[in-house]
Structures are given as C-alpha cells and as structure tokens.
Design an enzyme around this catalytic site. Sequence first.
Site, PDB file in Angstrom:
ATOM      1  N   CYS A   1       0.608  -0.973  -0.172  1.00  8.87           N
ATOM      2  CA  CYS A   1      -0.305   0.385  -0.194  1.00  8.87           C
ATOM      3  C   CYS A   1       0.663   1.684  -0.049  1.00  8.87           C
ATOM      4  O   CYS A   1       1.938   1.231   1.013  1.00  8.87           O
ATOM      5  CB  CYS A   1      -0.774  -0.025   1.261  1.00  8.87           C
TER       6      CYS A   1
ATOM      7  N   CYS B   1       0.562   3.237   3.236  1.00 11.03           N
ATOM      8  CA  CYS B   1       1.139   2.122   4.534  1.00 11.03           C
ATOM      9  C   CYS B   1       2.997   2.940   3.712  1.00 11.03           C
ATOM     10  O   CYS B   1       3.538   2.529   5.146  1.00 11.03           O
ATOM     11  CB  CYS B   1       1.363   0.981   4.563  1.00 11.03           C
TER      12      CYS B   1
ATOM     13  N   ASP C   1       0.259  16.456  -0.434  1.00 11.25           N
ATOM     14  CA  ASP C   1      -0.352  15.973  -1.706  1.00 11.25           C
ATOM     15  C   ASP C   1       0.740  16.110  -3.137  1.00 11.25           C
ATOM     16  O   ASP C   1       0.952  17.288  -3.184  1.00 11.25           O
ATOM     17  CB  ASP C   1      -1.670  16.569  -2.742  1.00 11.25           C
TER      18      ASP C   1
ATOM     19  N   GLY D   1     -14.031   8.846  -6.744  1.00 11.23           N
ATOM     20  CA  GLY D   1     -12.476   8.988  -7.580  1.00 11.23           C
ATOM     21  C   GLY D   1     -11.890   9.077  -6.152  1.00 11.23           C
ATOM     22  O   GLY D   1     -11.139   9.120  -6.413  1.00 11.23           O
TER      23      GLY D   1
ATOM     24  N   THR E   1      -8.183   6.710  -5.398  1.00 16.46           N
ATOM     25  CA  THR E   1      -7.227   5.632  -6.206  1.00 16.46           C
ATOM     26  C   THR E   1      -6.667   5.272  -5.511  1.00 16.46           C
ATOM     27  O   THR E   1      -5.626   4.581  -5.842  1.00 16.46           O
ATOM     28  CB  THR E   1      -7.014   6.857  -7.402  1.00 16.46           C
TER      29      THR E   1
ATOM     30  N   HIS F   1      -6.345   3.655   0.989  1.00 16.38           N
ATOM     31  CA  HIS F   1      -5.661   3.698   2.551  1.00 16.38           C
ATOM     32  C   HIS F   1      -6.476   4.760   2.796  1.00 16.38           C
ATOM     33  O   HIS F   1      -6.494   6.018   1.821  1.00 16.38           O
ATOM     34  CB  HIS F   1      -4.139   3.653   2.335  1.00 16.38           C
TER      35      HIS F   1
ATOM     36  N   HIS G   1      -7.880   8.428   2.984  1.00 18.22           N
ATOM     37  CA  HIS G   1      -7.222   9.396   3.595  1.00 18.22           C
ATOM     38  C   HIS G   1      -8.130  11.042   3.474  1.00 18.22           C
ATOM     39  O   HIS G   1      -8.981  11.014   2.615  1.00 18.22           O
ATOM     40  CB  HIS G   1      -5.598  10.014   2.460  1.00 18.22           C
TER      41      HIS G   1
ATOM     42  N   HIS H   1      -8.728  14.335   2.440  1.00 16.80           N
ATOM     43  CA  HIS H   1      -8.082  16.000   1.531  1.00 16.80           C
ATOM     44  C   HIS H   1      -8.361  17.277   2.333  1.00 16.80           C
ATOM     45  O   HIS H   1      -9.645  17.539   2.522  1.00 16.80           O
ATOM     46  CB  HIS H   1      -9.276  16.132   0.008  1.00 16.80           C
TER      47      HIS H   1
HETATM   48  P1  5GP Z   1      -7.961  10.182  -3.686  1.00 24.33           P
HETATM   49  O1  5GP Z   1      -8.366  10.485  -5.771  1.00 24.33           O
HETATM   50  O2  5GP Z   1      -7.681   8.721  -3.731  1.00 24.33           O
HETATM   51  O3  5GP Z   1      -8.990  10.775  -3.246  1.00 24.33           O
HETATM   52  O4  5GP Z   1      -6.650  10.945  -4.280  1.00 24.33           O
HETATM   53  C1  5GP Z   1      -5.226   9.951  -3.307  1.00 24.33           C
HETATM   54  C2  5GP Z   1      -4.904  11.537  -3.911  1.00 24.33           C
HETATM   55  O5  5GP Z   1      -3.506  10.722  -3.543  1.00 24.33           O
HETATM   56  C3  5GP Z   1      -4.408  12.026  -5.104  1.00 24.33           C
HETATM   57  O6  5GP Z   1      -5.058  13.430  -4.320  1.00 24.33           O
HETATM   58  C4  5GP Z   1      -2.492  12.441  -5.367  1.00 24.33           C
HETATM   59  O7  5GP Z   1      -2.472  12.912  -6.134  1.00 24.33           O
HETATM   60  C5  5GP Z   1      -2.456  12.047  -4.552  1.00 24.33           C
HETATM   61  N1  5GP Z   1      -1.302  10.873  -4.454  1.00 24.33           N
HETATM   62  C6  5GP Z   1      -1.255   9.813  -4.986  1.00 24.33           C
HETATM   63  N2  5GP Z   1       0.204   9.655  -5.099  1.00 24.33           N
HETATM   64  C7  5GP Z   1       0.529   9.958  -4.180  1.00 24.33           C
HETATM   65  C8  5GP Z   1       2.217   9.795  -3.637  1.00 24.33           C
HETATM   66  O8  5GP Z   1       2.649   9.150  -3.831  1.00 24.33           O
HETATM   67  N3  5GP Z   1       2.548  10.853  -2.730  1.00 24.33           N
HETATM   68  C9  5GP Z   1       1.510  11.515  -2.437  1.00 24.33           C
HETATM   69  N4  5GP Z   1       1.928  12.790  -1.465  1.00 24.33           N
HETATM   70  N5  5GP Z   1       0.069  11.902  -3.047  1.00 24.33           N
HETATM   71  C10 5GP Z   1       0.279  11.246  -3.742  1.00 24.33           C
HETATM   72 ZN    ZN Z   2      -2.429   1.604   3.720  1.00 24.69          ZN
END
Ligand code: 5GP
Ligand code: ZN
Length: 114
Positions: free
Chosen positions: A4, A7, A30, A93, A95, A98, A100, A102
């Site tokens: 992950c 993680c 982010d 959305g 992606t 785990h 999180h 925002h």
């Molecule tokens: P989701 O779309 O799952 O709600 O948000 C995932 C967020 O993780 C996105 O805003 C994306 O830019 C961020 N993200 C994806 N990979 C990484 C990474 O390796 N490092 C950081 N700091 N953010 C990431």
């Molecule tokens: Zn995780």
Amino acid sequence: MSSCLFCRIASAEIPAKVIYQDAAVLAFEDVNPQAPLHCLIIPRRHIASLNDLTPEDTGLVGTMQYRAAMLAKERGYGERGYRTIFNCQADAGQTVFHIHLHLLAGRSLGWPPG
Ligand code: 5GP
Ligand code: ZN
C-alpha cells in the site's frame, strides 16, 4: 500493508512532505495539489476505504477531522474557510485504497463538486 502506497509513506519507506505526525495519524502534502493548501491526513493503520470502518474507528476518524481543522487554522484559513473530503470508491474518484482525508484551502472551491 507492504503493497500500500500510503502505508509505505506512513513508515517513511516512500518520501513525502510530512507536515504533521503523531502515533495515530500523519499529514503530508498531496503530490498533485488542487489548491494552495492540499494535504492528506491518513491513519497509520491500514484501512482500505470508508466501507471498512468499524465502530472502534470512530475516534480515529474524529482525530483525522480534528487534525485537518487544526492544520487549516494554523495556516490562516480558519476565517476564509477550507474543505475536507473523503472519497469512497469509484464514483467518488478514490484512487488510493488507504483512507485519506483531503484538506483543501486557499482558493474559492466550487459547489457542487464535479
Ligand atoms: P483519491 O483520489 O484516492 O481521493 O486521492 C488520492 C490522492 O493521493 C490524490 O490527490 C493524489 O494526487 C495523491 N497521491 C497519489 N500518489 C501520491 C504520492 O505518491 N505522494 C503523495 N504525496 N500524494 C499522492
Ligand atoms: Zn495502507
């Protein structure tokens, strides 16, 4: 969970711009910011999505929300305002699987969201 991404960020195996951490949660910038302040607050413990929360996790989710509010206020966005978002599964959305939270601030954010 070794596969992950978040993680691995929580264990410092993968670098991130960490802005807060304690025993339970971590906040980091982010990598693809959508606002002047865009950070993610995560639990250290792996939880794949909001669908996987248990009654024992309610305090943890409150801690994440509280930390987002403190970070926003510390950075001067308390009066102007800010937004916190959990995306859950495909239609929202999500992606990274785990959970999180925002935290977005520093510009006028449209409503309803896209
Ligand atoms: P989701 O779309 O799952 O709600 O948000 C995932 C967020 O993780 C996105 O805003 C994306 O830019 C961020 N993200 C994806 N990979 C990484 C990474 O390796 N490092 C950081 N700091 N953010 C990431
Ligand atoms: Zn995780």
